[in-house]
Design a protein around this motif. Structure first.
Motif, PDB file in Angstrom:
ATOM      1  N   SER A   1      -0.933   7.994  -8.000  1.00 60.65           N
ATOM      2  CA  SER A   1      -2.250   7.330  -8.370  1.00 60.65           C
ATOM      3  C   SER A   1      -2.639   6.330  -7.573  1.00 60.65           C
ATOM      4  O   SER A   1      -3.657   6.095  -7.637  1.00 60.65           O
ATOM      5  CB  SER A   1      -2.002   7.455 -10.051  1.00 60.65           C
ATOM      6  OG  SER A   1      -1.511   6.486 -10.244  1.00 60.65           O
ATOM      7  N   GLN A   2      -1.833   5.416  -7.223  1.00 57.24           N
ATOM      8  CA  GLN A   2      -2.033   4.292  -6.496  1.00 57.24           C
ATOM      9  C   GLN A   2      -3.065   3.515  -7.035  1.00 57.24           C
ATOM     10  O   GLN A   2      -4.129   3.238  -6.631  1.00 57.24           O
ATOM     11  CB  GLN A   2      -2.393   4.670  -4.954  1.00 57.24           C
ATOM     12  CG  GLN A   2      -1.308   5.359  -4.208  1.00 57.24           C
ATOM     13  CD  GLN A   2      -2.010   5.798  -2.769  1.00 57.24           C
ATOM     14  OE1 GLN A   2      -2.485   5.229  -2.275  1.00 57.24           O
ATOM     15  NE2 GLN A   2      -2.141   7.321  -2.885  1.00 57.24           N
TER      16      GLN A   2
ATOM     17  N   ILE B   1       2.289  -0.946 -10.376  1.00 53.03           N
ATOM     18  CA  ILE B   1       1.647  -2.206  -9.733  1.00 53.03           C
ATOM     19  C   ILE B   1       2.943  -2.974  -9.746  1.00 53.03           C
ATOM     20  O   ILE B   1       3.039  -3.901  -8.627  1.00 53.03           O
ATOM     21  CB  ILE B   1       0.771  -2.926 -10.685  1.00 53.03           C
ATOM     22  CG1 ILE B   1      -0.737  -2.110 -10.380  1.00 53.03           C
ATOM     23  CG2 ILE B   1       0.564  -4.482 -10.403  1.00 53.03           C
ATOM     24  CD1 ILE B   1      -1.641  -2.526 -11.254  1.00 53.03           C
ATOM     25  N   GLY B   2       3.863  -2.963 -10.743  1.00 50.14           N
ATOM     26  CA  GLY B   2       5.320  -3.810 -10.631  1.00 50.14           C
ATOM     27  C   GLY B   2       6.074  -3.209  -9.301  1.00 50.14           C
ATOM     28  O   GLY B   2       6.548  -4.266  -8.562  1.00 50.14           O
TER      29      GLY B   2
ATOM     30  N   GLU C   1      -5.675  -3.765 -11.433  1.00 47.40           N
ATOM     31  CA  GLU C   1      -5.446  -2.550 -11.821  1.00 47.40           C
ATOM     32  C   GLU C   1      -6.563  -1.568 -11.780  1.00 47.40           C
ATOM     33  O   GLU C   1      -7.905  -1.854 -12.133  1.00 47.40           O
ATOM     34  CB  GLU C   1      -5.019  -2.480 -13.506  1.00 47.40           C
ATOM     35  CG  GLU C   1      -4.769  -0.991 -14.036  1.00 47.40           C
ATOM     36  CD  GLU C   1      -4.374  -1.201 -15.357  1.00 47.40           C
ATOM     37  OE1 GLU C   1      -4.469  -0.071 -16.108  1.00 47.40           O
ATOM     38  OE2 GLU C   1      -4.060  -2.186 -16.072  1.00 47.40           O
ATOM     39  N   GLU C   2      -6.413  -0.368 -11.117  1.00 47.17           N
ATOM     40  CA  GLU C   2      -7.550   0.747 -10.990  1.00 47.17           C
ATOM     41  C   GLU C   2      -7.100   1.859 -12.007  1.00 47.17           C
ATOM     42  O   GLU C   2      -5.627   1.884 -12.376  1.00 47.17           O
ATOM     43  CB  GLU C   2      -7.463   1.104  -9.517  1.00 47.17           C
ATOM     44  CG  GLU C   2      -8.121   0.046  -8.735  1.00 47.17           C
ATOM     45  CD  GLU C   2      -9.548  -0.365  -8.612  1.00 47.17           C
ATOM     46  OE1 GLU C   2     -10.198   0.660  -9.412  1.00 47.17           O
ATOM     47  OE2 GLU C   2      -9.702  -1.528  -8.552  1.00 47.17           O
ATOM     48  N   SER C   3      -7.872   2.815 -12.239  1.00 46.97           N
ATOM     49  CA  SER C   3      -7.470   4.051 -13.192  1.00 46.97           C
ATOM     50  C   SER C   3      -6.369   4.715 -12.333  1.00 46.97           C
ATOM     51  O   SER C   3      -6.344   5.046 -11.102  1.00 46.97           O
ATOM     52  CB  SER C   3      -8.821   4.749 -13.423  1.00 46.97           C
ATOM     53  OG  SER C   3      -9.687   4.045 -13.962  1.00 46.97           O
ATOM     54  N   ALA C   4      -5.494   5.367 -13.351  1.00 48.56           N
ATOM     55  CA  ALA C   4      -4.544   6.220 -12.794  1.00 48.56           C
ATOM     56  C   ALA C   4      -5.249   7.570 -12.619  1.00 48.56           C
ATOM     57  O   ALA C   4      -6.401   7.775 -13.118  1.00 48.56           O
ATOM     58  CB  ALA C   4      -3.497   6.476 -13.685  1.00 48.56           C
ATOM     59  N   ASN C   5      -4.683   8.518 -11.831  1.00 46.97           N
ATOM     60  CA  ASN C   5      -5.302   9.560 -11.709  1.00 46.97           C
ATOM     61  C   ASN C   5      -5.238  10.475 -12.990  1.00 46.97           C
ATOM     62  O   ASN C   5      -4.268  10.133 -13.865  1.00 46.97           O
ATOM     63  CB  ASN C   5      -4.783  10.635 -10.167  1.00 46.97           C
ATOM     64  CG  ASN C   5      -3.276  10.615 -10.270  1.00 46.97           C
ATOM     65  OD1 ASN C   5      -2.875  10.834 -11.361  1.00 46.97           O
ATOM     66  ND2 ASN C   5      -2.837  10.923  -9.243  1.00 46.97           N
ATOM     67  N   ILE C   6      -5.478  11.631 -12.968  1.00 40.23           N
ATOM     68  CA  ILE C   6      -5.614  12.353 -14.359  1.00 40.23           C
ATOM     69  C   ILE C   6      -4.191  12.681 -14.574  1.00 40.23           C
ATOM     70  O   ILE C   6      -3.774  12.679 -16.095  1.00 40.23           O
ATOM     71  CB  ILE C   6      -6.405  13.964 -14.090  1.00 40.23           C
ATOM     72  CG1 ILE C   6      -7.752  13.577 -13.971  1.00 40.23           C
ATOM     73  CG2 ILE C   6      -6.124  14.948 -15.058  1.00 40.23           C
ATOM     74  CD1 ILE C   6      -8.701  14.520 -13.756  1.00 40.23           C
TER      75      ILE C   6
ATOM     76  N   ARG D   1       0.871  -1.142  -0.078  1.00 40.52           N
ATOM     77  CA  ARG D   1      -0.133   0.170  -0.094  1.00 40.52           C
ATOM     78  C   ARG D   1       0.763   1.417   0.092  1.00 40.52           C
ATOM     79  O   ARG D   1       0.586   2.222  -0.776  1.00 40.52           O
ATOM     80  CB  ARG D   1      -0.915   0.054   1.155  1.00 40.52           C
ATOM     81  CG  ARG D   1      -1.752   0.981   1.182  1.00 40.52           C
ATOM     82  CD  ARG D   1      -2.984   1.036   2.660  1.00 40.52           C
ATOM     83  NE  ARG D   1      -1.898   1.625   3.681  1.00 40.52           N
ATOM     84  CZ  ARG D   1      -1.759   3.050   4.070  1.00 40.52           C
ATOM     85  NH1 ARG D   1      -2.100   3.889   3.441  1.00 40.52           N
ATOM     86  NH2 ARG D   1      -0.928   3.338   4.781  1.00 40.52           N
ATOM     87  N   LEU D   2       1.799   1.048   0.431  1.00 40.23           N
ATOM     88  CA  LEU D   2       3.147   2.308   0.667  1.00 40.23           C
ATOM     89  C   LEU D   2       3.876   2.600  -0.241  1.00 40.23           C
ATOM     90  O   LEU D   2       4.551   3.570  -0.269  1.00 40.23           O
ATOM     91  CB  LEU D   2       3.796   2.288   2.151  1.00 40.23           C
ATOM     92  CG  LEU D   2       3.022   2.147   3.654  1.00 40.23           C
ATOM     93  CD1 LEU D   2       3.649   2.221   4.681  1.00 40.23           C
ATOM     94  CD2 LEU D   2       2.137   3.974   3.437  1.00 40.23           C
TER      95      LEU D   2
END
Length: 180
Positions: free
Chosen positions: A43-44, A109-110, A86-91, A35-36
């Motif tokens: 964007s996590q 993610i890697g 995978e979630e969406s990246a921020n703008i 998580r960190l």
């Protein structure tokens, strides 16, 4: 253990003690390390699904193994699967990725996955990152929306595999200074 020793010790384990579960506090620290992890523009772009229910874990393991290619049959031995969606990246990261023609969520993610497997090693656990699986079956088993991509499944448990020496390219083959 210093960091370089940890990196040298960590390996992709494919044999686990199926009778030994992972302690919740260890799993919590491993997930916190993921998580960190740093990410492009913070964007996590990940969601971690922890699968430790024995019946569900076996269904996830079935989605990772392939009889024709004879791969990943060891995954039922591992008591925990961490499935990374995978979630969406921020703008900012999305726009930057479009401009630079890089898909930052996969890079991010890697990095998170590396944090997870190194944290597992620091906890005395073995792990193996799997990219080969039936993504449609994985989505169905875990209730992942059809528009989401399942990127990795990381199996974690107490390894019963002997430590292997790492076979890597020599440093002078993969490292240069000031030019290619």
């Amino acid at each position: 253990m210093d960091f370089l020793s940890l990196v040298k010790q960590r390996q992709s384990d494919r044999a686990f003690d199926p009778e030994r579960s992972v302690e919740p506090e260890k799993l919590e620290r491993i997930l916190e390390a993921g998580r960190l992890a740093p990410s492009s523009c913070n964007s996590q772009p990940w969601h971690f699904i922890v699968v430790d229910d024995p019946e569900l874990k076996n269904r996830v393991a079935d989605a990772t193994s392939n009889r024709i290619l004879n791969i990943n049959h060891f995954t039922k031995q591992a008591p925990v699967h961490i499935v990374i969606v995978e979630e969406s990246a921020n703008i900012s990261a999305g726009l930057g990725g479009w401009i630079k023609r890089k898909h930052f969520p996969h890079i991010d993610i890697g990095v998170a996955a590396a944090h997870i497997v190194l944290a597992a090693a620091a906890e005395g656990l073995g792990s193996c990152m799997l990219g080969w699986f039936d993504e449609k079956a994985m989505r169905k088993v875990l209730g992942i929306p059809s528009g989401k991509r399942v990127i990795l499944d990381i199996v974690i448990g107490y390894s019963v595999q002997e430590h292997r020496d790492k076979k890597r390219k020599s440093a002078d083959t993969v490292i240069s200074a000031n030019h290619y």
